[in-house]
Structures are given as structure tokens and as C-alpha cells.
Scaffold this active site. Structure first.
Site, mmCIF file in Angstrom:
data_model
loop_
_atom_site.group_PDB
_atom_site.id
_atom_site.type_symbol
_atom_site.label_atom_id
_atom_site.label_comp_id
_atom_site.label_asym_id
_atom_site.label_seq_id
_atom_site.Cartn_x
_atom_site.Cartn_y
_atom_site.Cartn_z
ATOM 1 N N LYS A 173 -7.043 -1.881 9.179
ATOM 2 C CA LYS A 173 -8.410 -2.179 9.653
ATOM 3 C C LYS A 173 -8.441 -2.804 11.032
ATOM 4 O O LYS A 173 -9.351 -2.565 11.814
ATOM 5 C CB LYS A 173 -9.169 -3.051 8.646
ATOM 6 C CG LYS A 173 -8.362 -4.164 8.007
ATOM 7 C CD LYS A 173 -7.961 -3.814 6.587
ATOM 8 C CE LYS A 173 -6.703 -4.546 6.195
ATOM 9 N NZ LYS A 173 -6.625 -4.936 4.834
ATOM 10 N N VAL A 180 0.842 -1.211 0.000
ATOM 11 C CA VAL A 180 0.000 0.000 0.000
ATOM 12 C C VAL A 180 0.879 1.264 0.000
ATOM 13 O O VAL A 180 0.589 2.236 -0.698
ATOM 14 C CB VAL A 180 -0.976 -0.004 1.210
ATOM 15 C CG1 VAL A 180 -1.865 1.231 1.183
ATOM 16 C CG2 VAL A 180 -1.829 -1.269 1.203
ATOM 17 N N LYS A 185 -13.499 -5.003 8.885
ATOM 18 C CA LYS A 185 -14.140 -4.009 8.012
ATOM 19 C C LYS A 185 -15.619 -3.849 8.372
ATOM 20 O O LYS A 185 -16.160 -2.739 8.361
ATOM 21 C CB LYS A 185 -13.971 -4.426 6.549
ATOM 22 C CG LYS A 185 -12.507 -4.393 6.111
ATOM 23 C CD LYS A 185 -12.279 -5.115 4.801
ATOM 24 C CE LYS A 185 -10.817 -5.061 4.384
ATOM 25 N NZ LYS A 185 -10.479 -5.979 3.296
#
Ligand code: HSE
Length: 420
Positions: free
Chosen positions: A100, A18, A200
Site C-alpha cells: 500500500k 502474504v 489505504k
């Protein structure tokens, strides 16, 4: 009107899948006045796309640098990530995270830190990769009561399930591909055991319903015990198995949360969500249903979500948790009766049937398949036992008629697919 030009600097912590994604997106948009001011990584030996001189190995150099406008925390270790986010928020800084687990498990504290010190935390990239889920729930549906929010929230498990259905492929090799493509977590058991999707779901609960719930309290199963018999059965019924998370308004201010592998019939919007894509159906009491679909994992899609947060935060955007301020809700597993498939070795399923009474049973040479009806609370009571026994659990929706299942069982011709 005169447009004010600005130059903004990002402190990047973590340069994995990421972090690299964010870097690439920022580099491609340099003309917009952004730059990565500093990059902190942990491992000095790891080969990277930039020279060693581009990195610092001391996180305090980023956290204490007053020239940085924003911190992007993009490391995978949740303990270290929490320490970093805490420190930045205690200093009143603006932080963007994609973690998350950290957000789902610590949201009450993270909200409090923002209130106390005036910092800002955005985490759109932590839910469904590139899909603007939180912004939609928060800014658009912030005042609308929601009937239900359900969707596919994990790209890696969806990628594996898609391969199992399309190619009758092997579980392990599909997981290896999801890892190579940068979809899976550093610890892929988080993907296949459903924990990542569960995180999530809990984050969405705060924004969709104003519910702060710890992941440990939620009914959930993953796909780690899936068998070829289950895939064959779904095919014979015209369904695809998907790992589906749902939040549903229940009676008395309760919100029902579940994460279950589910037989999804053709015609359901989730049926066509394949590979690493995620899909989310939001049903508002007045707006009706809307469907969002997009890449749920991967370097550039997730980097793009981080970038969207960075840009929004610097322009003054912050979450206001509108429903948290106005709603008094509590969590439940729900009370709607569930029809579930249980699948495992004969001996292990037989042990469970002393506790749970089956409606339909089918035996193949090495697998027992059982369909039964039970409440979500009953399923939750047996969650640990079912997982320990290696039983695959999947929900079969009411739209799939039970009387066609015996015929579908007889059409199944299982080929071993392996499992985690
Ligand atoms: N491992 C996660 C997934 C990455 O596969 O969905 C995106 O959150």
C-alpha cells in the site's frame, strides 16, 4: 461449449506472511491449472516452510523469466518493491502487489507506466485484506457519484482497540499478539500511527473519487497515544474507539479526507467491526448505503486477495480509473466543525490550550482530558505538535450529545494500559 484448459505460472517475490498465504492458496487450487513457477527471497538464513532449493535469491531470475505469466510482488521493503514494480511495468508485464505504501505514494507514476508500456498493475490486497474494495469502487461504482466512503482500514490497530475495550488489556501485549498473528506490518508503527490506514485511504480516493493525493497532505492521527481514560470515557458514553478513515464529497469538486480515532456509538455499522476485521460503508448518491466487512489482515485472507487479482489479471482485468478520466477534484481536510477529545499529561495539554480553546475539561491525577470544537484545517495545523506532545486525539461525532460528557467523565476510573 468447449472450455479451454490452461496452465499459468506465477513468479512470487517475497515469502513472508502474504507470500506464504498466496502460496498456500495456489497449492490448494492446483487443479485449476496454476503453479508458483519461481520464488525469490532475500534472506538466505531465515527459516522457511519450504526447502532452500525452492528459492532463488536473485530477483532478476524472476523478472527476466519469460515462462512466467504474472509477477506477484509481496515484499515489505517499499523502496525495493517500487524498483521491482517499475522494472516489471517497463517490460510491459502484469504485476500484482499488496504494497500500500508504494501504491499510495507513487500512483501517478504507476498509472503512467502502465499507459506507456502496456503492462498491468493490480493491488486489491493493499486495501482491507480480503474485502473486494477496489474492484467494487472501480467496477460497480465507477459511474456513480459517491457521497461518502468511510471505514476501518487497519486490522492491527482495530485488534488492539478491541482488546483495550473488551479486556482493558495492555497496549503492548495486544500489539505483540497482532504481530504474532501476522496482522501487523514489519514496522508496526505504520499500523498504530495510522500511516498504513492513511495509505489505504489515499488509494481508495483514486478509485472512489478520481483523486490522486499524496498521504503527506492528509489530516491523520493514529492510536499510539491512547490512554485508559479515553477507553473508559468511550465505554461510559456507550461507544467504542475505532480508527476511521473517511472520504467525503465536499463543495466545489473537493473531496474531504481524514483519518481519526473516532468514538463510534452502538448502532453504527462500524461498532461491530472487531479484532482484525475491517469494515467499509459506501454511500452512493443513488444507491444509498452499502456495508462491506471482512478480514482486513492475515496470511490467508490477504493471500486470497492477491490470488483473486492474479486470476483476474490473467483473464484480462485491469483498472480503468473511470473517475480519474472524468473528474476534476482536489483534496481538502473538510470544513465541517469537529468535536475532539484531546488527552495527555496536564502540563502538555495546558501548553496546547493556549492555542486551542476547550469546551469541557476534566482532570485525573495524571491526565488532562479536554473536549473542544475546531475545524479540520485547525486540527491539521496542529497535527505535528499534538503528535510530538504525545496527545491522544479522537473525534466525537455529533450523535454523541456533549451534555452527557461531564457525567461520563466522572464515571471513568482509569487503569494504566501503556502505549507505544
Ligand atoms: N498491517 C496491516 C493491517 C495488514 O493490520 O491491516 C493488512 O494491510
Amino acid at each position: 461449449m468447449k472450455i479451454q484448459k490452461f496452465k499459468k505460472r506465477i513468479g512470487l517475490i517475497g515469502f513472508g506472511c502474504v507470500g506464504q498465504g498466496l502460496y498456500d492458496v495456489v497449492e490448494a487450487n492446483r487443479h485449476l491449472g496454476w503453479e508458483i513457477g519461481s520464488i525469490c527471497v532475500k534472506d538466505k538464513e531465515k527459516p522457511r516452510s519450504l526447502p532452500a532449493s525452492a528459492f532463488t535469491y536473485d530477483v532478476q531470475e524472476v523478472l527476466q523469466d519469460p515462462s512466467l505469466d504474472i509477477i506477484a510482488e509481496l515484499i515489505s521493503d517499499p523502496k525495493e518493491a517500487l524498483v521491482i514494480i517499475r522494472q516489471a511495468l517497463q517490460q510491459g508485464k502484469t504485476v500484482v502487489s499488496a504494497n500500500k505504501k508504494v501504491v499510495a505514494e507513487n500512483l501517478p507514476e504507476l498509472i503512467q507506466l502502465q499507459q506507456r508500456h502496456g503492462g498491468v498493475l493490480l493491488y486489491e490486497a493493499s486495501v482491507c485484506g480480503s474485502i473486494p474494495v477496489l474492484r467494487t469502487l472501480e467496477a460497480y461504482y465507477g459511474s456513480e457519484p459517491l457521497v461518502e466512503v468511510r471505514g476501518i482500514l487497519n486490522g492491527s490497530s482495530n485488534y488492539i482497540l478491541s482488546k483495550l475495550h473488551a479486556e482493558h488489556g495492555n497496549f503492548q501485549s495486544a500489539l505483540a499478539q497482532a504481530q504474532e498473528l501476522g496482522f501487523a506490518e514489519a514496522d508496526p508503527s505504520l499500523d498504530v500511527e495510522g500511516t498504513d490506514a492513511l495509505h489505504k485511504l489515499c488509494i481508495m480516493a483514486a478509485h472512489a473519487y478520481g483523486l490522486l493525493v499524496h498521504p503527506d497532505e492528509v489530516l491523520h492521527f493514529g492510536i499510539q497515544h491512547i490512554t485508559s481514560e479515553a477507553v473508559e470515557l468511550a465505554d461510559a458514553l456507550g461507544c467504542r474507539i475505532k480508527l476511521v478513515g473517511s472520504l467525503k464529497a465536499a463543495a466545489d469538486g473537493e473531496v474531504a479526507l481524514q483519518l481519526l480515532p473516532t468514538f463510534i456509538p452502538e448502532g453504527d455499522a462500524l461498532y461491530e467491526v472487531e479484532a482484525e476485521f475491517n469494515g467499509l460503508e459506501i454511500e452512493g448518491r443513488f444507491a444509498g448505503k452499502q456495508f462491506l466487512k471482512g478480514r482486513g489482515a492475515g496470511s490467508h485472507p490477504t493471500g486470497s486477495a492477491v490470488w483473486a487479482d492474479v486470476a483476474a489479471a490473467v483473464r484480462g482485468y485491469r483498472y480503468t480509473y473511470p473517475k480519474l478520466c472524468t473528474s476534476q477534484v482536489s483534496a481538502t481536510s473538510g470544513d465541517e466543525q469537529l468535536t475532539v477529545l484531546l488527552q495527555g499529561t496536564e502540563e502538555r495539554v495546558a501548553e496546547l490550550l493556549e492555542l486551542l480553546k476547550p469546551a469541557i475539561q476534566h482532570q485525573t491525577p495524571d491526565q488532562s482530558q479536554v473536549i473542544l470544537s475546531l475545524t479540520p484545517q485547525q486540527l491539521r495545523q496542529h497535527q505535528d505538535l499534538l503528535n510530538q506532545r504525545g496527545i491522544f486525539v479522537a473525534a466525537i461525532p455529533a450523535s454523541v450529545p456533549l451534555d452527557i460528557i461531564p457525567e461520563a467523565f466522572s464515571q471513568t476510573e482509569a487503569i494504566p494500559i501503556g502505549s507505544l
